[in-house]
Design a protein around this motif. Structure first.
Motif, PDB file in Angstrom:
ATOM      1  N   LYS A 110       0.856  -1.189   0.000  1.00  0.00           N
ATOM      2  CA  LYS A 110       0.000   0.000   0.000  1.00  0.00           C
ATOM      3  C   LYS A 110       0.885   1.230   0.000  1.00  0.00           C
ATOM      4  CE  LYS A 110      -4.202   1.604   1.959  1.00  0.00           C
ATOM      5  NZ  LYS A 110      -5.302   1.258   2.808  1.00  0.00           N
ATOM      6  N   MET A 111       0.528   2.218  -0.826  1.00  0.00           N
ATOM      7  CA  MET A 111       1.301   3.459  -0.900  1.00  0.00           C
ATOM      8  C   MET A 111       0.345   4.618  -1.164  1.00  0.00           C
ATOM      9  SD  MET A 111       4.500   2.185  -3.297  1.00  0.00           S
ATOM     10  CE  MET A 111       4.706   3.796  -3.960  1.00  0.00           C
ATOM     11  N   ASP A 112       0.096   5.440  -0.164  1.00  0.00           N
ATOM     12  CA  ASP A 112      -0.644   6.678  -0.392  1.00  0.00           C
ATOM     13  C   ASP A 112      -0.211   7.713   0.641  1.00  0.00           C
ATOM     14  OD1 ASP A 112      -2.281   6.345   1.990  1.00  0.00           O
ATOM     15  OD2 ASP A 112      -3.605   5.033   0.853  1.00  0.00           O
ATOM     16  N   ASP A 113      -0.855   8.884   0.627  1.00  0.00           N
ATOM     17  CA  ASP A 113      -0.425   9.976   1.509  1.00  0.00           C
ATOM     18  C   ASP A 113      -0.662   9.690   2.993  1.00  0.00           C
ATOM     19  OD1 ASP A 113       0.420  11.407  -0.660  1.00  0.00           O
ATOM     20  OD2 ASP A 113      -1.415  12.596  -0.808  1.00  0.00           O
ATOM     21  N   GLU A 114      -1.598   8.824   3.315  1.00  0.00           N
ATOM     22  CA  GLU A 114      -1.945   8.553   4.709  1.00  0.00           C
ATOM     23  C   GLU A 114      -1.260   7.320   5.296  1.00  0.00           C
ATOM     24  OE1 GLU A 114      -3.878  10.518   6.732  1.00  0.00           O
ATOM     25  OE2 GLU A 114      -3.745  11.938   5.081  1.00  0.00           O
ATOM     26  N   GLU A 115      -0.834   6.408   4.434  1.00  0.00           N
ATOM     27  CA  GLU A 115      -0.197   5.197   4.944  1.00  0.00           C
ATOM     28  C   GLU A 115       0.550   4.457   3.835  1.00  0.00           C
ATOM     29  OE1 GLU A 115      -2.829   1.816   6.069  1.00  0.00           O
ATOM     30  OE2 GLU A 115      -4.423   3.025   5.192  1.00  0.00           O
TER      31      GLU A 115
ATOM     32  N   PHE B 124       2.857   1.655   8.090  1.00  0.00           N
ATOM     33  CA  PHE B 124       2.913   2.991   8.668  1.00  0.00           C
ATOM     34  C   PHE B 124       1.638   3.743   8.324  1.00  0.00           C
ATOM     35  CE2 PHE B 124       7.301   1.795   7.905  1.00  0.00           C
ATOM     36  CZ  PHE B 124       7.889   2.093   9.118  1.00  0.00           C
ATOM     37  N   ARG B 125       1.039   4.373   9.357  1.00  0.00           N
ATOM     38  CA  ARG B 125      -0.149   5.202   9.159  1.00  0.00           C
ATOM     39  C   ARG B 125       0.059   6.537   9.841  1.00  0.00           C
ATOM     40  NH1 ARG B 125      -4.199   0.860  11.324  1.00  0.00           N
ATOM     41  NH2 ARG B 125      -3.785  -0.719   9.792  1.00  0.00           N
ATOM     42  N   TYR B 126      -0.418   7.597   9.194  1.00  0.00           N
ATOM     43  CA  TYR B 126      -0.366   8.918   9.792  1.00  0.00           C
ATOM     44  C   TYR B 126      -1.274   8.928  11.014  1.00  0.00           C
ATOM     45  CZ  TYR B 126      -0.804  13.925  10.378  1.00  0.00           C
ATOM     46  OH  TYR B 126      -0.796  15.176  10.903  1.00  0.00           O
TER      47      TYR B 126
ATOM     48  N   LEU C 195      -2.191  11.393  14.670  1.00  0.00           N
ATOM     49  CA  LEU C 195      -1.949  12.534  15.548  1.00  0.00           C
ATOM     50  C   LEU C 195      -1.982  12.145  17.028  1.00  0.00           C
ATOM     51  CD1 LEU C 195      -4.020  15.359  13.810  1.00  0.00           C
ATOM     52  CD2 LEU C 195      -1.549  15.182  13.966  1.00  0.00           C
ATOM     53  N   THR C 196      -2.721  11.107  17.369  1.00  0.00           N
ATOM     54  CA  THR C 196      -2.872  10.740  18.777  1.00  0.00           C
ATOM     55  C   THR C 196      -1.604  10.104  19.320  1.00  0.00           C
ATOM     56  OG1 THR C 196      -3.799   8.590  18.215  1.00  0.00           O
ATOM     57  CG2 THR C 196      -5.359  10.394  18.547  1.00  0.00           C
ATOM     58  N   LYS C 197      -1.367  10.285  20.613  1.00  0.00           N
ATOM     59  CA  LYS C 197      -0.186   9.703  21.264  1.00  0.00           C
ATOM     60  C   LYS C 197      -0.638   8.953  22.505  1.00  0.00           C
ATOM     61  CE  LYS C 197       2.935  13.146  19.482  1.00  0.00           C
ATOM     62  NZ  LYS C 197       3.897  14.167  19.723  1.00  0.00           N
ATOM     63  N   PRO C 198       0.011   7.883  22.884  1.00  0.00           N
ATOM     64  CA  PRO C 198       1.113   7.280  22.148  1.00  0.00           C
ATOM     65  C   PRO C 198       0.606   6.635  20.870  1.00  0.00           C
ATOM     66  CG  PRO C 198       0.530   5.851  23.977  1.00  0.00           C
ATOM     67  CD  PRO C 198      -0.326   7.097  24.078  1.00  0.00           C
ATOM     68  N   ARG C 199       1.425   6.687  19.857  1.00  0.00           N
ATOM     69  CA  ARG C 199       1.056   6.116  18.566  1.00  0.00           C
ATOM     70  C   ARG C 199       1.062   4.584  18.658  1.00  0.00           C
ATOM     71  NH1 ARG C 199       4.165  10.678  17.367  1.00  0.00           N
ATOM     72  NH2 ARG C 199       3.018  12.155  16.107  1.00  0.00           N
ATOM     73  N   LYS C 200       0.097   3.993  17.988  1.00  0.00           N
ATOM     74  CA  LYS C 200       0.025   2.537  17.959  1.00  0.00           C
ATOM     75  C   LYS C 200       1.153   2.003  17.086  1.00  0.00           C
ATOM     76  CE  LYS C 200      -2.977  -1.322  16.836  1.00  0.00           C
ATOM     77  NZ  LYS C 200      -4.296  -1.749  16.391  1.00  0.00           N
ATOM     78  N   ILE C 201       1.908   1.073  17.628  1.00  0.00           N
ATOM     79  CA  ILE C 201       2.990   0.437  16.883  1.00  0.00           C
ATOM     80  C   ILE C 201       2.787  -1.070  16.973  1.00  0.00           C
ATOM     81  CG2 ILE C 201       5.475   0.021  16.778  1.00  0.00           C
ATOM     82  CD1 ILE C 201       5.867   2.821  17.960  1.00  0.00           C
TER      83      ILE C 201
END
Length: 127
Positions: free
Chosen positions: A13-18, A38-40, A42-48
Motif C-alpha cells: 500500500k502506498m498513499d499519503d496517509e499510509e 505505517f499510518r499517519y 496525531l494521537t499519542k502514544p502512537r500505535k505500533i
C-alpha cells in the motif's frame, strides 16, 4: 542478524496517509519475515505493531511510559527507544567514544533503507 539481505521486497500500500511493505531479511537459510505498516496518526502514544514471522506484537505503553511488546502468546518489556538513543549519546560524550553505534551497524541500516527507498521511488514513478 548483522549483514543480512533483503529478499522479496513488496509494497502492498502506498498513499499519503499510509504505506505498507513486506520483505524477508537474513542470510543463508536463516530468514525472518518482516512487515511494516505505517499510518499517519496525531494521537499519542502512537500505535505500533511489529510483525515477525507472522506473529504480531503491539507496543503497549503503561504508567511511567514503561513499554511492552505483546502478542497473543507472548509479552515482554522493552526499553524506551528514545531513552536508549539519548543514553547512547550521553555515554559517547562522557567517555569521549568515537562511535555511539558501530560503523557496521550504521552501514547495514543505510543499506536496508537504500533498498526500501529505491523500491519505493521506483514504484512511485510507475504510477
Amino acid at each position: 542478524m548483522p549483514e543480512g539481505q533483503i529478499r522479496d521486497l513488496k509494497f502492498l500500500k502506498m498513499d499519503d496517509e499510509e504505506f505498507e511493505l513486506k520483505f524477508r531479511y537474513g542470510k543463508e537459510n536463516n530468514y525472518c519475515d518482516v512487515s511494516y505498516h505505517f499510518r499517519y496518526c496525531l494521537t499519542k502514544p502512537r500505535k505500533i505493531v511489529l510483525s515477525f514471522n507472522g506473529e504480531d506484537f503491539e507496543r503497549v505503553v503503561g504508567e511511567g511510559y514503561k513499554q511492552r511488546l505483546v502478542s497473543k502468546n507472548k509479552s515482554f518489556d522493552i526499553e524506551d527507544p528514545l531513552k536508549v538513543s539519548i543514553s547512547s549519546f550521553v555515554n559517547a560524550v562522557q567517555t569521549n567514544s568515537k562511535y555511539m553505534i558501530s560503523p557496521s551497524a550504521i552501514l547495514e541500516n543505510v543499506k536496508i533503507q537504500d533498498i526500501i527507498c529505491g523500491k519505493y521511488l521506483e514504484l512511485k514513478k510507475e504510477r
